[in-house]
Scaffold this active site. Structure first.
Site, PDB file in Angstrom:
ATOM      1  CE  LYS A  61      -1.806   2.675   3.198  1.00 19.30           C
ATOM      2  NZ  LYS A  61      -1.876   3.996   2.509  1.00 19.30           N
TER       3      LYS A  61
ATOM      4  N   GLY B 236      -4.809   3.444  -1.562  1.00 21.83           N
ATOM      5  CA  GLY B 236      -5.936   3.722  -0.680  1.00 21.83           C
ATOM      6  C   GLY B 236      -5.477   4.292   0.646  1.00 21.83           C
TER       7      GLY B 236
ATOM      8  N   GLY C 118      -5.204   4.510   4.943  1.00 22.31           N
ATOM      9  CA  GLY C 118      -4.858   3.615   6.028  1.00 22.31           C
ATOM     10  C   GLY C 118      -6.027   2.947   6.713  1.00 22.31           C
ATOM     11  N   PRO C 119      -7.072   3.712   7.098  1.00 20.65           N
ATOM     12  CG  PRO C 119      -8.173   5.457   8.160  1.00 20.65           C
ATOM     13  CD  PRO C 119      -7.175   5.178   7.091  1.00 20.65           C
TER      14      PRO C 119
ATOM     15  CB  VAL D 276      -5.917   0.126   1.612  1.00 19.30           C
ATOM     16  CG1 VAL D 276      -4.795  -0.755   1.076  1.00 19.30           C
ATOM     17  CG2 VAL D 276      -6.958   0.362   0.530  1.00 19.30           C
ATOM     18  N   GLY D 277      -4.976  -0.070   4.645  1.00 26.62           N
ATOM     19  CA  GLY D 277      -3.980  -0.466   5.639  1.00 26.62           C
ATOM     20  C   GLY D 277      -4.541  -1.437   6.658  1.00 26.62           C
TER      21      GLY D 277
ATOM     22  CD  GLU E 179      11.510   4.325  10.355  1.00 26.64           C
ATOM     23  OE1 GLU E 179      10.567   4.977  10.817  1.00 26.64           O
ATOM     24  OE2 GLU E 179      12.374   4.818   9.621  1.00 26.64           O
TER      25      GLU E 179
ATOM     26  CB  CYS F  27      11.394   8.629  11.073  1.00 23.21           C
ATOM     27  SG  CYS F  27       9.916   8.349  10.083  1.00 23.21           S
TER      28      CYS F  27
ATOM     29  CD  GLU G 193       8.101  11.850  14.359  1.00 23.39           C
ATOM     30  OE1 GLU G 193       9.114  11.426  13.784  1.00 23.39           O
ATOM     31  OE2 GLU G 193       7.029  11.220  14.410  1.00 23.39           O
TER      32      GLU G 193
END
Length: 483
Positions: free
Chosen positions: A182, A213, A215-216, A218-219, A257, A291, A390
């Site tokens: 994805k 797509g 995250g909510p 397809v992820g 990660e 990151c 962050e």
């Protein structure tokens, strides 16, 4: 003054509304698309399918069907296929770099090395590292085998859209796993080029699959699917926690990660100017959207005033502008939402009395469009929100320490542990300090990152490692054969 070139204004609109399953492009079951926005122009440059759980199911079944054949493919053949993929990616390098710049906004001078070229290198490292893995070991009267873990669900990041795919898919393919990818819905277009090149490289149908797509949908479908054995995600702590929760229901392996709040520890005998300049270059690369960026600068209290002066001069040297202009060194952040989030952090810090040295939340003067944020530096302490959370933008905080032990304590006083740096006139001393830091990667005196070294974090920064042989081993299981 304008911030955009004619090349940006007239960039070709890209429609990519299919999914790549079983070695071919198929119509998605999605009824809607997701717009891809150029952060420098705020213009829509393309659209991709708003993929569905049904799309993921098709991809997972294709990957599962291809697993037996690919997992049994000899190591040399897998290595050769990945080398061919790297070569094809290199040929398309200029095109891909410009595409990524239009999606992400990273200045092109830096995107060449940190986006496209490094993705090519990662693939070649994986291909070469296949021979470094101990696939079979004989111990006493038993054999230990390393075998592919199964189907990998790879959820890629927007800040390195091509490299994130190359790191996850490349390592998985080297391990003998098949993949469902994805790409980030914010910057998905380079992943479509990657999928086409997989076919050109002769990698069998179903080994690599792609579903675009959010995250909510397809992820989460990837994290939940019963045919997916391992999930590899680069993203936020919130996303990692959710994927881990869903994957735990079917006891999936996880490689995550996540975020970072990395400390640049500058000891008393270090070259202060070099350490701050190199540290801020690291912190503000990709507009601070990295990151492992060195977002905390730790300096001896006796040298605080000097450090602040150096940091201000360095921050003021960054040149904002069109990311396609080779002279630009600071591009926009990725979305309007991200810009407003960063602005809120800056304003909140000022309200809380944290001392701002340079920068600020205001729209940069003369910029009529684009999600730009000034290079901003504060001076405070490690209890400030800026030092603990962050921000993912071009914001740095300088923190004084009173002793070496104090510096180590401040560096470790974080929920994160992804990266860091130590500077000293004595490299052995710097390495001794590095050994006491709870973080996954530490650079000594500005030494460049070795892309074969493992990358990953402690604490909220995640679990598992990427890059080189270590990335391949993340997708392997041990098997004992006795007798």
């Amino acid at each position: 003054m304008t911030t955009v070139s004619e090349e940006q204004r007239t960039a070709q609109y890209t429609t990519a509304t299919d999914i790549f399953v079983g070695g071919e492009w198929r119509k998605s079951s999605a009824t809607e698309t997701i717009a891809v926005i150029n952060p420098a122009t705020e213009e829509t440059i393309g659209e991709v399918a708003r993929g569905t759980a049904e799309d993921v199911d098709l991809a997972a079944k294709a990957a599962a069907a291809a697993f037996d054949g690919w997992s049994q493919t000899p190591n040399g053949e897998r290595a050769a296929a990945i080398h061919r993929l790297a070569d094809l990616l290199e040929v398309r390098g200029d095109e891909l770099t410009k595409l990524i710049v239009s999606e992400v906004g990273q200045p092109i001078t830096f995107a060449v090395g940190s986006q496209t070229d490094v993705a090519v290198s990662d693939l070649r490292h994986f291909a070469d590292a296949i021979n470094d893995v101990a696939w079979v070991e004989l111990v006493e009267d038993f054999m230990v085998r390393r075998e592919p873990a199964g189907v990998v669900g790879a959820i890629a990041a927007w800040n390195g859209p091509l490299r994130s795919v190359a790191l996850k898919a490349g390592a998985a393919l080297a391990a003998g796993c098949t993949v469902v990818v994805k790409p980030s819905e914010i910057a998905p277009l380079s992943a479509y080029v990657f999928a086409n090149l997989v076919n050109e490289a002769g990698i069998p149908a179903g080994v690599f699959n792609l579903v675009s797509g959010e995250g909510p949908v397809v992820g989460e479908a990837i994290a939940s699917h019963p045919l997916i054995d391992v999930v590899s995600l680069t993203g936020s702590v919130r996303a990692g926690s959710r994927v881990m929760e869903l994957g735990s229901r079917s006891i999936k392996r996880m490689a995550l990660e996540l975020g970072g709040k990395s400390a640049n520890v500058i000891l008393e005998d270090a070259d202060l100017e070099q350490a701050i300049n190199v540290g801020l270059d690291d912190a503000f690369r990709n507009a601070g959207q990295v990151c492992g960026g060195l977002s905390r600068t730790l300096v001896p209290r006796s040298r605080l005033a000097e450090a602040e002066q150096i940091a201000v001069a360095k921050a003021e040297s960054f040149l904002m502008g069109d990311p396609l202009d080779p002279s630009t060194t600071l591009g926009p952040v990725i979305t309007e939402r991200q810009r407003e989030r960063i602005r809120d952090y800056i304003r909140s810090a000022q309200t809380d009395g944290v001392r701002m040295l340079v920068g600020g939340a205001e729209q940069p003067e003369g910029f009529d469009c684009g999600y730009y944020i000034k290079a901003t530096v504060f001076s405070g302490d490690n209890h400030d929100r800026l030092a603990q959370e962050e921000i993912f933008g071009p914001v740095n905080i300088i923190i004084p320490f009173d002793s070496e032990a104090d510096a180590i304590g401040i560096a470790n006083d974080s929920s994160y542990g992804l990266a860091g740096a130590v500077w000293s006139g004595d490299p052995e001393h710097a390495r001794a300090v590095a050994a006491r830091l709870r973080t996954g990667r530490i650079r000594i005196n500005g030494t460049p990152i070795n892309m074969k070294a493992p990358h990953g974090g402690f604490k909220l920064s995640g679990i598992g490692r990427e890059m080189g042989r270590y990335g391949i081993e993340e997708f392997l299981e041990y098997k004992s054969v006795i007798g």
